[in-house]
Design a protein around this motif. Sequence first.
Motif, short mmCIF file in Angstrom:
data_model
loop_
_atom_site.label_atom_id
_atom_site.label_comp_id
_atom_site.label_asym_id
_atom_site.label_seq_id
_atom_site.Cartn_x
_atom_site.Cartn_y
_atom_site.Cartn_z
N TYR A 108 -107.26 106.10 19.91
CA TYR A 108 -106.18 105.60 20.78
C TYR A 108 -106.75 104.85 21.97
O TYR A 108 -106.30 103.76 22.32
CB TYR A 108 -105.32 106.76 21.28
CG TYR A 108 -104.24 107.18 20.29
CD1 TYR A 108 -103.22 106.29 19.96
CD2 TYR A 108 -104.25 108.43 19.70
CE1 TYR A 108 -102.24 106.66 19.06
CE2 TYR A 108 -103.27 108.80 18.79
CZ TYR A 108 -102.26 107.90 18.48
OH TYR A 108 -101.29 108.25 17.59
N ILE A 109 -107.75 105.46 22.59
CA ILE A 109 -108.25 104.88 23.84
C ILE A 109 -109.03 103.58 23.60
O ILE A 109 -109.02 102.66 24.43
CB ILE A 109 -109.13 105.92 24.59
CG1 ILE A 109 -108.27 107.13 24.98
CG2 ILE A 109 -109.79 105.34 25.83
CD1 ILE A 109 -107.14 106.84 25.92
N SER A 110 -109.68 103.47 22.43
CA SER A 110 -110.46 102.26 22.17
C SER A 110 -109.57 101.03 22.12
O SER A 110 -110.02 99.91 22.28
CB SER A 110 -111.22 102.40 20.84
OG SER A 110 -110.30 102.40 19.77
N GLN A 128 -103.02 109.68 29.38
CA GLN A 128 -104.03 110.07 30.38
C GLN A 128 -104.22 111.60 30.35
O GLN A 128 -105.35 112.10 30.28
CB GLN A 128 -103.49 109.66 31.74
CG GLN A 128 -104.48 109.28 32.78
CD GLN A 128 -103.73 108.80 34.05
OE1 GLN A 128 -102.74 109.39 34.48
NE2 GLN A 128 -104.22 107.71 34.62
N ASP A 129 -103.10 112.32 30.34
CA ASP A 129 -103.17 113.79 30.34
C ASP A 129 -103.90 114.30 29.10
O ASP A 129 -104.70 115.24 29.16
CB ASP A 129 -101.76 114.42 30.34
CG ASP A 129 -101.02 114.13 31.63
OD1 ASP A 129 -101.67 113.67 32.59
OD2 ASP A 129 -99.80 114.34 31.65
N MET A 130 -103.61 113.69 27.95
CA MET A 130 -104.21 114.18 26.70
C MET A 130 -105.70 113.87 26.64
O MET A 130 -106.48 114.66 26.09
CB MET A 130 -103.49 113.57 25.48
CG MET A 130 -102.11 114.13 25.26
SD MET A 130 -102.08 115.93 25.20
CE MET A 130 -101.14 116.31 26.66
N ALA A 131 -106.08 112.71 27.22
CA ALA A 131 -107.52 112.41 27.26
C ALA A 131 -108.22 113.51 28.04
O ALA A 131 -109.30 113.99 27.66
CB ALA A 131 -107.74 111.04 27.90
N GLY A 132 -107.57 113.95 29.11
CA GLY A 132 -108.13 115.05 29.90
C GLY A 132 -108.10 116.35 29.12
O GLY A 132 -109.06 117.12 29.10
N ALA A 133 -106.96 116.60 28.44
CA ALA A 133 -106.78 117.89 27.77
C ALA A 133 -107.78 118.09 26.63
O ALA A 133 -108.20 119.22 26.35
CB ALA A 133 -105.36 117.99 27.22
N VAL A 134 -108.16 117.01 25.94
CA VAL A 134 -109.10 117.18 24.83
C VAL A 134 -110.55 117.00 25.30
O VAL A 134 -111.49 117.08 24.51
CB VAL A 134 -108.81 116.22 23.65
CG1 VAL A 134 -107.38 116.38 23.16
CG2 VAL A 134 -109.11 114.77 24.02
#
Length: 948
Positions: A108-110, A128-134
């Motif tokens: 997703y982020i790429s 943003q939250d999920m990038a942090g959560a994983v």
Amino acid sequence: MSLVHEIDYGTPLSRAEKTITLTIDGCSVTVPEGTSIMRAAMELGTKIPKLCATDMTEAFGSCRLCLVEVKGRAGTPASCTTPVAPDMVVRTQTDRLKRLRRGVMELYISDHPLDCLTCSANGDCELQDMAGAVGLRDVRYGYDGAKHRNPGKDESNPYFAYDPSKCIVCSRCVRACEEVQGTFALTIAGRGFDSVVSPGMEESFLSSECVSCGACVQACPTATLNEKSIIEIGTPEHSVVTTCAYCGVGCSFKAEMRGDEVVRMVPYKNGKANRGHSCVKGRFAWGYTTHKDRVLNPMIREKITEPWREVSWDEAITHTANEFKRIQAKYGKRSIGGITSSRCTNEETFLVQKLVRAGFGNNNVDTCARVCHSPTGYGLKTTFGTSAGTQDFDSVEHSDVVVVLGANPTDGHPVFASRLKKRLRRGCKLIVIDPRRIDLVRMPHVEAAYHLPLLPGTNVAVLTALAHVIVTEGLANETFVRERCDWDEYEDWAAFVSQPQNSPEIVAKYSGVPAETIRGAARLYATGGNAAFYYGLGVTEHSQGSTAVMAIANLAMATGNIGRPGVGVNPLRGQNNVQGSCDMGSFPHELSGYRHISEDATRAMFETLWGAQLDNEPGLRIPNMLDAAVDGTFKGLYVQGEDILQSDPNTKHVAAGLAAMECVVVHDLFLNETANYAHIFLPGSTFLEKDGTFTNAERRIQRVRKVMAPRNGFADWEITLAIAKAMGFDMHYGHPSQIMDEIARLTPTFAAVSYEKLDELGSVQWPCNEQAPAGTPVMHMSGFVRGKGKFVITEYVPTDEKTGPRFPLLLTTGRILSQYNVGAQTRRTANVVWHDEDRLEIHPHDAEERGVRDGDWVKLASRAGETTLRALITERVAPGVVYTTFHHPNTQANVVTTEFSDWATNCPEYKVTAVQISPSNGPTEWQEEYEQLARTSRRVLADAEAAG
Ligand code: SF4
Ligand code: SF4
Ligand code: SF4
Ligand code: FES
């Protein structure tokens, strides 16, 4: 104060009765059958990472971020799409799961523009939250690979923007539009990597089918769909839960703020009327509260031909009281009166009627419900014993058949319409009885089983014909009737409806509805399972409005469709607090709780508490006040939050009545049309500026909470208090909660209502008293409030308003989604992009006969008056019928409506006016004059503003 955060459980609540116990990360949890693993985990407080899931919509299972391990099962199922099972053992955090989730997030982020610091969703972004959560720390694929197709930003909608560069193609928006709103405006266009969200056939949001409800914006986990107010102002930092001030659905909202500025309104999921949804008005059209047209200082003038003069509040209040006292001294106690507002709170309305009854010493108080749902009050009180609808909105989820009669819910009550459409998509059958082919007759995934396109004015005949079929074909529920209703009255009624003149075959001849359609609809209503009526002003605003309401009640009783979820008789109330204004004793003959002013014991209770003697004679209704003014016996009026010149029938007569008075006090937000005839203008406050309660169409009492200080200096209840004091009738309240305490003391159906209870339960539906301390969602469950249900003979009496050679067409009126009533609020918002003028809908045949082309100016004339507007040629109306809205003052549709009214309540017959249409060159003389007057008022205001 902080932001009210509502938990997103990922998938909707299961309402199954059976429960299942399972273990998640070593903890046992019991949930209803059908619950997803994701939701069960959330019940334990375990947030499984997710992107495509939201509890607004059914699970979709596309992002693969919510993977879990289930003991004994191969692979890693998605927790959002996997239902719980007995004794299931689930693990949500293992090394394998962490690895897999990071891999998903990397992809997703790429492909995402990493401009978080300047992104409008920064701090409020699930990606943003999920990038942090994983625990994403690196993206192995880099950021330079292929990007998704990006058709460019779409800023066409006035309230939200669409930036596809941020889209993760989770489909939450598409599903929200389908499942929550029921509009099906969005689709995922393209395939695979080229997929992109698209309104309609790759159109702009504004030109698509989108109705701007904002559900997709709320569902979007990124900044792709974002409110423009957030983009402009920034993210909110505190919120207050309050209630929408537009229609009778009564949606609950979080007003999200920065300082005292509203950043956005977010529908409140715990709101029991709207369950987290809203329409374009409530969510977006609140800009009128800070509009420059708002009058913030009191003004007076000796004569209505003079310019306004700004004065202090003290001077305005003293002048008001002196004028009213002077008039009463000269013309008698009954020479003045007041009009309460269905837009104001219960507490404010209660105070105005108290001021009139105890301060003015007469009962000359009426309300705008006079012109909309007064027949509902009369009809339902007569038949069932209570002047209110019977169900809550949740009830529709149990309906098998719904009859929509004289209402257009997708425009007038959009959030209820969304719930209804959802139920219809699940198999509930629909009968529409309306002269127009309203949207519900046929729209995506909804089609009415029967549409009865009756001629305006024939409701009672058609309803009685439905009863004829039910009785003569043996479809009545006699067991129910024997048990719950007066049997003798039923027998009389059954004999009456069975008469040949009430047969569909005879009624078809003058109603325009084929007999077989009437028969089919009657059979479906009587035998289709739980059947419910939802009706609107197309029932009440007729010379037989009260009769039609009773005809509906007769049908519900005859078929046993009353007293349980899924059935009932449900008026769709127009204004936010029209139910409340009626409950609070706004009618001249009734004290709060619908008790007649002539009841000695009731009056004595009020007299003792108020310390004033009350008149035992009912006072004047609005039309009688105007008649008396023209006759010279009624001289002063206090109008709170109501524009009678624009909303009441026969504008010329209203103007003559107002012009004949010596003191008209208008208390409102803007210089409305009535203010053209006012001598004193008192600035009002908006719902965002005051505390109180509104009561919606379900009898649901909900809190209105102040989110900002009143810009005019005072809440409306404080102004009424000041007038009362200046007139020598002092009332003592420090806060609206104390007014509610008094209402509870004096009103049996409100006996257990208090602000503490409302804060605790969120809302309650009256009756709320010792017998029903948590309120009453469905009425008449074990018996009717009046004892036995009363069948009333509903003889059809055609209206005196007849078509003829001079006026061969029938005009009927209604609302449009983006505008609200006389438009005072919505015309001062960006909603005008959808509807900036009233149009006349006319059938192609009628248009052709008159040489009218689409968009032409036409003259609309009746025996009462004439106006001009532009034509819209459409087959939505049948030949012989024309239709218009009444949102714009320069059209003033009520110039043509007549003095005819409901026989029982005087509710005007807005829905039937014989008219003629002819080509025109443009606005009439009075419209030009009106524009001139409005321009002068605006200039005077601007000059006053400039002068400081
Ligand atoms: S705003 Fe509402 S109607 Fe429009 S696309 Fe979004 S969900 Fe659909
Ligand atoms: S616009 Fe938002 S909700 Fe819709 S697919 Fe894209 S990211 Fe998901
Ligand atoms: S106008 Fe009615 S449907 Fe729309 S948000 Fe307000 S209360 Fe809800
Ligand atoms: S949240 Fe479950 S698959 Fe996306």
